[in-house]
Scaffold this active site. Sequence first.
Site, PDB file in Angstrom:
ATOM      1  N   GLY A   1      33.125   0.558  19.514  1.00  0.00           N
ATOM      2  CA  GLY A   1      32.682   1.228  20.267  1.00  0.00           C
ATOM      3  C   GLY A   1      34.433   1.916  20.018  1.00  0.00           C
ATOM      4  O   GLY A   1      34.139   2.430  19.095  1.00  0.00           O
ATOM      5  N   ARG A   2      34.802   2.775  20.938  1.00  0.00           N
ATOM      6  CA  ARG A   2      35.993   3.232  20.868  1.00  0.00           C
ATOM      7  C   ARG A   2      37.361   3.206  19.430  1.00  0.00           C
ATOM      8  O   ARG A   2      37.144   3.948  19.151  1.00  0.00           O
ATOM      9  CB  ARG A   2      37.123   3.467  22.147  1.00  0.00           C
ATOM     10  N   ILE A   3      37.546   1.164  19.820  1.00  0.00           N
ATOM     11  CA  ILE A   3      38.843   1.319  18.543  1.00  0.00           C
ATOM     12  C   ILE A   3      37.642   0.803  17.174  1.00  0.00           C
ATOM     13  O   ILE A   3      38.455   1.337  16.734  1.00  0.00           O
ATOM     14  CB  ILE A   3      39.091  -0.151  19.427  1.00  0.00           C
TER      15      ILE A   3
ATOM     16  N   ARG B   1      25.853  -3.838  18.959  1.00  0.00           N
ATOM     17  CA  ARG B   1      24.297  -3.783  20.112  1.00  0.00           C
ATOM     18  C   ARG B   1      23.419  -2.506  19.212  1.00  0.00           C
ATOM     19  O   ARG B   1      22.321  -2.525  19.849  1.00  0.00           O
ATOM     20  CB  ARG B   1      24.978  -4.631  21.483  1.00  0.00           C
TER      21      ARG B   1
ATOM     22  N   ALA C   1      40.886  -7.538  17.610  1.00  0.00           N
ATOM     23  CA  ALA C   1      40.306  -7.486  18.618  1.00  0.00           C
ATOM     24  C   ALA C   1      40.261  -8.778  19.549  1.00  0.00           C
ATOM     25  O   ALA C   1      41.080  -8.778  21.183  1.00  0.00           O
ATOM     26  CB  ALA C   1      39.149  -7.783  18.391  1.00  0.00           C
ATOM     27  N   ARG C   2      39.637 -10.210  18.799  1.00  0.00           N
ATOM     28  CA  ARG C   2      39.754 -11.017  20.166  1.00  0.00           C
ATOM     29  C   ARG C   2      39.581 -12.723  19.065  1.00  0.00           C
ATOM     30  O   ARG C   2      39.190 -12.895  18.566  1.00  0.00           O
ATOM     31  CB  ARG C   2      39.340 -11.342  21.906  1.00  0.00           C
TER      32      ARG C   2
ATOM     33  N   GLU D   1      46.169 -17.553  21.987  1.00  0.00           N
ATOM     34  CA  GLU D   1      47.700 -17.545  22.489  1.00  0.00           C
ATOM     35  C   GLU D   1      48.937 -17.885  23.404  1.00  0.00           C
ATOM     36  O   GLU D   1      48.467 -18.057  24.288  1.00  0.00           O
ATOM     37  CB  GLU D   1      47.732 -15.751  22.191  1.00  0.00           C
TER      38      GLU D   1
ATOM     39  N   HIS E   1      50.028  -9.849  18.574  1.00  0.00           N
ATOM     40  CA  HIS E   1      48.957  -9.586  19.151  1.00  0.00           C
ATOM     41  C   HIS E   1      50.058  -7.764  19.779  1.00  0.00           C
ATOM     42  O   HIS E   1      50.363  -8.158  21.056  1.00  0.00           O
ATOM     43  CB  HIS E   1      48.897 -10.237  20.817  1.00  0.00           C
TER      44      HIS E   1
ATOM     45  N   GLY F   1      48.539  -4.625  18.775  1.00  0.00           N
ATOM     46  CA  GLY F   1      47.728  -3.454  18.808  1.00  0.00           C
ATOM     47  C   GLY F   1      47.883  -2.377  19.845  1.00  0.00           C
ATOM     48  O   GLY F   1      47.818  -1.422  18.990  1.00  0.00           O
TER      49      GLY F   1
HETATM   50  C1  8YV Z   1      46.813  -5.396  26.100  1.00  0.00           C
HETATM   51  C2  8YV Z   1      44.489  -5.964  24.204  1.00  0.00           C
HETATM   52  O1  8YV Z   1      48.359  -5.109  25.232  1.00  0.00           O
HETATM   53  O2  8YV Z   1      43.558  -4.684  25.902  1.00  0.00           O
HETATM   54  C3  8YV Z   1      43.788  -5.356  25.506  1.00  0.00           C
HETATM   55  O3  8YV Z   1      42.692  -6.243  25.039  1.00  0.00           O
HETATM   56  O4  8YV Z   1      44.209  -6.147  23.913  1.00  0.00           O
HETATM   57  C4  8YV Z   1      46.107  -5.724  24.502  1.00  0.00           C
HETATM   58  O5  8YV Z   1      46.545  -4.230  23.533  1.00  0.00           O
HETATM   59  C5  8YV Z   1      46.699  -6.502  26.342  1.00  0.00           C
HETATM   60  O6  8YV Z   1      45.149  -7.375  26.257  1.00  0.00           O
HETATM   61  C6  8YV Z   1      47.391  -6.230  27.481  1.00  0.00           C
HETATM   62  O7  8YV Z   1      46.450  -6.716  28.822  1.00  0.00           O
END
Ligand code: 8YV
Length: 332
Positions: A163-165, A185, A246-247, A276, A294, A296
């Site tokens: 995707g974008r990232i 996908r 990501a997650r 987390e 976390h 990013g």
């Molecule tokens: C956010 C992130 O800071 O935007 C997202 O999905 O993972 C993070 O970089 C965080 O979700 C803020 O709610």
Amino acid sequence: MPVKDRPARPRVIVTRRLPEAVEARMAELFDVRLSEDDHPLSPAELAAALQDCDVFVPTVTDRVNGDLIRSAGERLQLIANFGAGTDHLDLAAAREKGIIVSNTPGVLTQDTADLVMALILAVPRRLAEGEKLLRAGQWTGWSPTGLQGHSVTGKKLGIFGMGRIGRAVAARARACGLSIHYHNRRRLPEGVEQELGARYWPELDAMLAEVNILTINSPHTSQTHDAIDARRLSLMKRDAYLVNAARGDILDQDALIDALGRGVISGAGLDVYPNEPEIDPRLLSLSNVVLLPHMGSATFEGRVAMGDKVIANIRAWVDGHRPPDQVLEGWA
Ligand code: 8YV
């Protein structure tokens, strides 16, 4: 579903402290209740907040599950998430209750890609180990064989989720001499593939066996939950590295810890974790992982831009429009 009135000055509850400028603007525009001490809300506090607002502004630290959404007050019409990922929100329950959900895509792409790139460089080059050694006063000076890592230039980067990232990571990685491989996908348009020099792998397993570094950049959905598990880790090269910003739930963390301990792969860089802020103590004892909390999208600029997006989504909704970043279930 009956159409509800949209109040001109809606009651907005924000769960965490946001940048000052964002909070000030929200206070001008909305009947806003801001967080005083920035503590993550307990389930009981979440339930109470969802009773008492037209618009709810959560972050990734708020697990707004189906039960909470189903028991939300009748006045709740919009969940304007501060963040791009929405896996902490039950989108199906929100849709069933007629609650619109919006997020903040796009504005954290470059910052997150920078952090991913930093990990792609930091892990093979053992930056964290070097820093730790120096701070511990154990550096005895330069040596021809000290802290050797692996070159990044000339290696193959596999991007899971383009995707974008993922694309922003590809552009950076290319400039660092990596060749770009991706699994997604949907295949990217040919022009985009050419621009990024990216090779598409329809089968994730086949790509894993080929790449030297894997970065996870997909959203966390039911399809990507634990997508990188023990079996898939075992397909990777023994000298390969893995990066996840990501997650945490896209990667089976137990399997990763086991793979790192047994040398199935060589190292990892993590910015995200399941549950987390819990950190599995076994991760802390591994020297071949770089662990970040976390962060990013943690830039001053990015967090203000995320706040601006939240405000724009709420304002569009107040004016009777579709919030520009409405999240459609199944497309997250
Ligand atoms: C956010 C992130 O800071 O935007 C997202 O999905 O993972 C993070 O970089 C965080 O979700 C803020 O709610």
